[in-house]
Design a protein around this motif. Structure first.
Motif, PDB file in Angstrom:
ATOM      1  N   ARG A  52      41.053  46.265  37.249  1.00 14.94           N
ATOM      2  CA  ARG A  52      39.766  46.443  38.155  1.00 14.94           C
ATOM      3  C   ARG A  52      39.552  47.970  37.730  1.00 14.94           C
ATOM      4  O   ARG A  52      38.407  48.310  37.858  1.00 14.94           O
ATOM      5  CB  ARG A  52      39.855  46.287  39.425  1.00 14.94           C
ATOM      6  CG  ARG A  52      39.636  44.683  39.672  1.00 14.94           C
ATOM      7  CD  ARG A  52      40.196  44.265  41.222  1.00 14.94           C
ATOM      8  NE  ARG A  52      39.819  42.948  41.132  1.00 14.94           N
ATOM      9  CZ  ARG A  52      40.164  42.081  42.386  1.00 14.94           C
ATOM     10  NH1 ARG A  52      40.756  42.849  43.461  1.00 14.94           N
ATOM     11  NH2 ARG A  52      39.885  40.766  42.332  1.00 14.94           N
ATOM     12  N   ARG A  55      37.689  48.336  34.700  1.00 13.32           N
ATOM     13  CA  ARG A  55      36.143  47.833  34.560  1.00 13.32           C
ATOM     14  C   ARG A  55      35.121  48.483  35.726  1.00 13.32           C
ATOM     15  O   ARG A  55      34.151  48.810  35.159  1.00 13.32           O
ATOM     16  CB  ARG A  55      36.273  46.394  35.222  1.00 13.32           C
ATOM     17  CG  ARG A  55      36.769  45.221  34.357  1.00 13.32           C
ATOM     18  CD  ARG A  55      35.927  44.796  33.351  1.00 13.32           C
ATOM     19  NE  ARG A  55      36.542  43.834  32.671  1.00 13.32           N
ATOM     20  CZ  ARG A  55      36.819  44.108  31.099  1.00 13.32           C
ATOM     21  NH1 ARG A  55      36.368  45.364  30.605  1.00 13.32           N
ATOM     22  NH2 ARG A  55      37.337  43.114  30.460  1.00 13.32           N
ATOM     23  N   GLU A  56      35.826  49.460  36.554  1.00 15.87           N
ATOM     24  CA  GLU A  56      35.052  49.918  37.595  1.00 15.87           C
ATOM     25  C   GLU A  56      35.237  51.381  37.338  1.00 15.87           C
ATOM     26  O   GLU A  56      34.115  52.192  37.935  1.00 15.87           O
ATOM     27  CB  GLU A  56      35.609  49.814  38.969  1.00 15.87           C
ATOM     28  CG  GLU A  56      35.503  48.064  39.332  1.00 15.87           C
ATOM     29  CD  GLU A  56      35.932  47.669  40.712  1.00 15.87           C
ATOM     30  OE1 GLU A  56      36.594  48.731  41.334  1.00 15.87           O
ATOM     31  OE2 GLU A  56      36.113  46.584  40.946  1.00 15.87           O
ATOM     32  N   THR A 351      37.507  39.698  36.551  1.00 14.13           N
ATOM     33  CA  THR A 351      36.284  40.111  36.853  1.00 14.13           C
ATOM     34  C   THR A 351      35.265  38.923  36.989  1.00 14.13           C
ATOM     35  O   THR A 351      34.643  39.207  38.033  1.00 14.13           O
ATOM     36  CB  THR A 351      35.787  40.772  35.498  1.00 14.13           C
ATOM     37  OG1 THR A 351      36.719  41.696  35.165  1.00 14.13           O
ATOM     38  CG2 THR A 351      34.261  41.389  35.687  1.00 14.13           C
ATOM     39  N   TYR A 391      33.016  38.062  29.058  1.00 18.40           N
ATOM     40  CA  TYR A 391      32.654  39.492  29.617  1.00 18.40           C
ATOM     41  C   TYR A 391      31.885  40.399  28.736  1.00 18.40           C
ATOM     42  O   TYR A 391      32.564  40.770  27.851  1.00 18.40           O
ATOM     43  CB  TYR A 391      33.618  40.070  30.685  1.00 18.40           C
ATOM     44  CG  TYR A 391      33.406  41.419  30.974  1.00 18.40           C
ATOM     45  CD1 TYR A 391      32.539  41.702  32.198  1.00 18.40           C
ATOM     46  CD2 TYR A 391      33.684  42.549  30.148  1.00 18.40           C
ATOM     47  CE1 TYR A 391      32.231  42.933  32.623  1.00 18.40           C
ATOM     48  CE2 TYR A 391      33.093  43.729  30.683  1.00 18.40           C
ATOM     49  CZ  TYR A 391      32.580  44.047  32.069  1.00 18.40           C
ATOM     50  OH  TYR A 391      32.214  45.291  32.078  1.00 18.40           O
TER      51      TYR A 391
END
Length: 395
Positions: A52, A55-56, A351, A391
């Motif tokens: 995460r 991704r963030e 995700t 994704y």
């Protein structure tokens, strides 16, 4: 790029290799795993949290197990055109290209990235476990290339894998982190660096080859650095990442990230028994745009001409789980109870919130929307063929 051969990676007593950053991973409490003969961080804490973070915000990876082979000289481009399936001589200086090295029968020996660092200097980056094989193949192919020309090849090969470290910074905040460690006069070079491009500069006072490439589906950078300066650079990146959400990440999150991005892994999706067409990589093979012979050309042309692009009758697809249970590598894919393929990679997507998998299935059942099942240890679970990647980041 300047290299330092005085600080080669450590070798563990059991002959497993260690990168120049092994001590840093130990200090961070990493859990290690064997990968391609290397002791690599699997995770530092929660692999889900690491996933995460990329991704963030941002993740920091040690990729020093990857290979680095320099191909130089006036014949370097022509040699790479012969040795690999793509047209590497067409790469502009400062750019990079994804390619494959195939055997004479068209099977994939490895997938790799080629950077053109200068007019006559190319850097080839093979996968960790395959680096010695690729280096040996290059030596053999260079001899054949020179013999075919009836003259000196004008090419030198140098395997710099043992003296080079590779650090990756991946995620939405990757650029801000890089800007914090490069001189102000190089800021425009970083922000202007396009995807699959590279430039030599200094980061935190350390000479690096900075590439805007990665294996996560996010924006990010990979930094090639001499072993002797790797720990210094790693520390500088970590310091710059404070307040920007940067966390060290291991191979577990790297695998879940690349799977979400639909990127193949050698040993799972790619192997000597797989051709580029089966793997959905036919576009990498320059059958039309490259003149002259290259290793595997005849076999690959024949496989493309057979109509389906594959004589095995299989094709790599993405599968979305319609239930909650995830498919895993080597699980059978079924249609009406009959085995029609096999999963190569699979796990829950952190995700997306549902299971995803890559699998080879019969060509006639590879269309998007096809409903299939996967045998999960004796119990079937429904899956659907979907377009890749699973994704895709917002630009």
């Amino acid at each position: 790029m300047t290299t330092d051969t005085t600080a080669a990676p450590d070798t563990a007593p059991n002959s497993e290799k260690r990168t120049a950053l092994y001590a840093q991973h130990q200090a961070l409490g990493a859990t290690f795993t064997d990968f391609g003969g290397w002791q690599m961080p699997l995770k530092y804490g929660s692999e889900l949290a690491e996933h995460r973070a990329v991704r963030e915000a941002a993740g920091l990876f040690d990729l020093s197990h990857m290979g680095e082979i320099w191909v130089a000289g006036p014949g370097a481009g022509a040699f790479l055109d012969y040795a690999l399936v793509g047209k590497l001589s067409a790469i502009a200086v400062g750019k990079a290209k994804y390619s494959l090295i195939c055997a004479e029968d068209g099977g994939i020996i490895d997938d790799l990235i080629v950077y053109r660092v200068a007019e006559e200097d190319y850097l080839v980056v093979p996968n960790a476990g395959n680096a010695p094989t690729v280096a040996a193949e290059f030596e053999a192919r260079l001899a054949a290339f020179a013999a075919a020309r009836g003259a000196e090849a004008g090419v030198t090969l140098r395997d710099a894998s043992a003296e080079t470290s590779l650090i990756a910074v991946q995620g939405p905040n990757a650029q801000d982190i890089l800007l914090a460690i490069v001189p102000a006069e190089h800021a425009d070079a970083v922000t202007g660096l396009k995807y699959y491009s590279a430039i030599e500069l200094e980061a935190a006072g350390v000479p690096v080859l900075l590439a805007r490439t990665g294996y996560t589906g996010e924006d990010g950078f990979e930094l090639f650095v001499a072993n002797g300066r790797a720990a210094e650079l790693w520390a500088a990146v970590r310091a710059a990442g404070e307040g920007r959400g940067l966390v060290p990440c291991g191979l577990a999150s790297r695998d879940s990230l690349r799977l979400e991005a639909g990127m193949p892994l050698y040993g799972n999706e790619l192997s000597r028994d797989v051709t580029p067409f089966e793997a959905g990589l036919g576009g990498v093979v320059a059958l039309k745009t490259k003149e002259g012979d290259f290793v595997g050309r005849s076999a690959l042309q024949a496989k493309k001409d057979d109509g389906a692009g594959t004589t095995s009758g299989r094709r790599l697809v993405g599968l979305r789980g319609l239930g909650r249970r995830a498919a895993r590598s080597h699980y059978q894919v079924l249609k009406d109870g009959q085995a029609i393929g096999e999963v190569t990679s699979g796990q829950p997507s952190p995700t997306l919130g549902y299971p995803v998998a890559l699998a080879y299935v019969a060509v006639e059942l590879s269309e998007v929307g096809t409903q299939l099942d996967v045998d999960l240890r004796g119990k079937t679970e429904p899956f659907e063929v979907v377009a890749l990647p699973f994704y895709k980041r917002e630009k």
